[in-house]
Write an enzyme that holds these catalytic residues in place. Structure first.
Site, PDB file in Angstrom:
ATOM      1  CB  THR A   1      -0.943   0.018   1.215  1.00 16.58           C
ATOM      2  OG1 THR A   1      -0.191  -0.374   2.378  1.00 16.58           O
ATOM      3  CG2 THR A   1      -2.104  -0.951   1.014  1.00 16.58           C
TER       4      THR A   1
ATOM      5  CG  ASP B   1       2.200  -2.745  -5.019  1.00 20.24           C
ATOM      6  OD1 ASP B   1       1.147  -3.405  -4.924  1.00 20.24           O
ATOM      7  OD2 ASP B   1       3.272  -3.064  -4.475  1.00 20.24           O
TER       8      ASP B   1
END
Ligand code: AMP
Length: 302
Positions: free
Chosen positions: A31, A258
């Site tokens: 994240t 990501d």
């Protein structure tokens, strides 16, 4: 819509071997990687923040300094006196990388334990981004708290995006992982899985099956990545496929997904069509995988 992109999850200390036989310390996490790339992609009138929990020790402070130095806001981060941040070590054997983790007692595991603080953090976000790892590391009770908090934020107008990032070793068992990920996907505007994981852990035969499964769970839109193969974007009654440009000289596919998510969301949130969002995403991921490491500075910072 608030112009705050808030990523929630665990950032860890990374120890990577150097040519001299020592280790170089860095910071990484799925994240965090997406937040870092979102900061590079979003225009200056957007803020990017990270919500997690860290300790009050030196290395936790250095992690926060790293985030701040990357123009990622950390004001909401929980700080706990009796915990510190998780760590992983990259081991090289005959050229193959493997990872050893020290994260089972990390501060980030308590990121949802203070519900008032979490509620406040998510209430100011326009886009909330989290992953399967974010919920895997929580206790079953905190997982419920976390999803309820996201539901409240979404009811108040925030958009929610989620990458299932299936990592069975982080979960109590595979069934809990599948159930929890399905529940989380159901409250999202955007679910962004990588087909390789969905095939391995849900047994989906094709990316279209993954898209349909998440739509059936309640997701509004699903973007299925599949390495060099077609990206599928599906919502109720609509399905589009896009072929990413071929990438030559691939060095390291770390953070492909990501960075893809960050560029897709940045384009989409600022009014881009789906086609433009996928091409921005595939372009960035294509650059990232031609370099070593998760965080590759291949875009001008804003
Ligand atoms: P993944 O999460 O591995 O499915 O990859 C995410 C995105 O990175 C894909 O949708 C592509 O845009 C890009 N990507 C990953 N691997 C490759 C590859 N071998 N060739 C071209 N693009 C790739």
């Amino acid at each position: 819509m608030s112009k705050l992109f808030l990523a929630i999850g665990e950032c860890m200390v990374e120890m990577a071997p150097t040519a001299e036989g020592t280790y170089a310390m860095g910071f990484a996490g799925d994240t965090l990687n997406t937040a870092w790339y979102a900061r590079k992609c979003l225009p200056g009138d957007w803020s990017v923040g990270y919500y997690t929990a860290v300790g009050t020790d030196k290395v936790s402070g250095e992690m926060l300094d790293f985030l701040k130095g990357s123009n990622i806001e950390t004001d909401a981060v929980r700080k706990l006196d009796d915990r510190t941040v998780g760590l992983y070590l990259i081991q090289l054997k005959d050229g193959e990388r493997s990872f050893a983790y020290w994260r089972s007692q990390s501060a980030a595991r308590l990121l949802a334990a203070d519900v008032a603080r979490l509620d406040e953090a998510v209430s100011s976000a326009g886009l909330i981004y989290f992953s399967g790892i974010t919920i895997a590391i929580l206790s079953p009770e905190d997982r419920k708290t976390f999803l309820s908090s996201l539901r409240r934020a979404r009811d108040a107008g925030a958009k929610v995006a989620f990458d299932p990032n299936l990592r069975p070793r982080l979960w109590e068992d595979a069934e809990t992982m599948r159930k929890s990920v399905t529940e989380a996907a159901g409250l999202c505007d955007l679910v962004m899985p990588s087909f390789e994981d969905e095939l391995a852990h849900f047994g989906d035969e094709t990316p279209a099956v993954s898209a349909d499964r998440y739509l059936a769970a309640g997701a509004k839109m699903v973007v299925v990545k599949n390495g060099p193969e077609d990206v599928i974007c599906a919502s109720a009654g609509e399905r589009q496929t896009f072929q990413p440009d071929p990438v030559r000289d691939i060095v390291d596919t770390t953070a492909a997904g990501d960075s893809f998510n960050a560029a897709f969301l940045s384009e989409y949130l600022t009014g881009g069509e789906i086609t433009a969002s996928v091409s921005a995403a595939a372009r960035l991921a294509g650059k990232v995988i031609r370099h070593r490491g998760a965080l590759v500075d291949c875009l001008q910072s804003r």
